[in-house]
Design a protein around this motif. Structure first.
Motif: not given
Length: 140
Positions: A115-140
């Motif tokens: 349960p603990y390691a699984a949650e770490v993995i899931v949160r890591g995948r979600i965080l990496s996905l969110a960080e990717y989305l942050e990296s592709i933001q367009k300001q125009e």
């Protein structure tokens, strides 16, 4: 033999290291891009502008994920994005039936990590996905 907290912590560290190695030692942004292309691009499109091949078959419009910061006064709403992707908190994207990725990621074989390691993995995948989305933001 009872499982002790240090072993669980060690298991979580091993699981996190395995995730990093599975992405070829890639940076979080690269891992997030891989997650995005594999799990999100069918609806949101490879460009993340809401033009994926499945989008035309949905009953709701698929948002442009490159405009999240622009629509939030220039600030990327990281916590909200994480909550929407995870979906287990009940926070959803404007009432639409987006998949609950937190549950799906948990079912991707990480439940065996405990349960603990699984949650770490899931949160890591979600965080990496969110960080990717942050990296592709367009300001125009």
């Amino acid at each position: 033999m009872p499982e002790h907290l240090p072993f669980r912590t060690l298991g979580a560290a091993i699981a996190a290291a395995t995730l990093i190695l599975a992405t070829g030692g890639a940076r979080a942004e690269d891992a997030g891009r891989q997650e995005y292309m594999y799990n999100c691009s069918a609806c949101h499109g490879e460009s993340a502008r809401g033009d994926g091949p499945v989008a035309r078959y949905l009953n709701v419009s698929t948002p442009d994920l490159t405009a999240l910061a622009r629509k939030n006064d220039g600030v990327f709403p990281l916590l909200h994005v994480i909550q929407v992707i995870d979906g287990r908190s009940g926070v959803g994207p404007h009432g639409t039936p987006m998949p609950v990725w937190g549950e799906r990621f948990m079912k991707d074989g990480v439940e065996d990590a405990g349960p603990y390691a699984a949650e770490v993995i899931v949160r890591g995948r979600i965080l990496s996905l969110a960080e990717y989305l942050e990296s592709i933001q367009k300001q125009e």
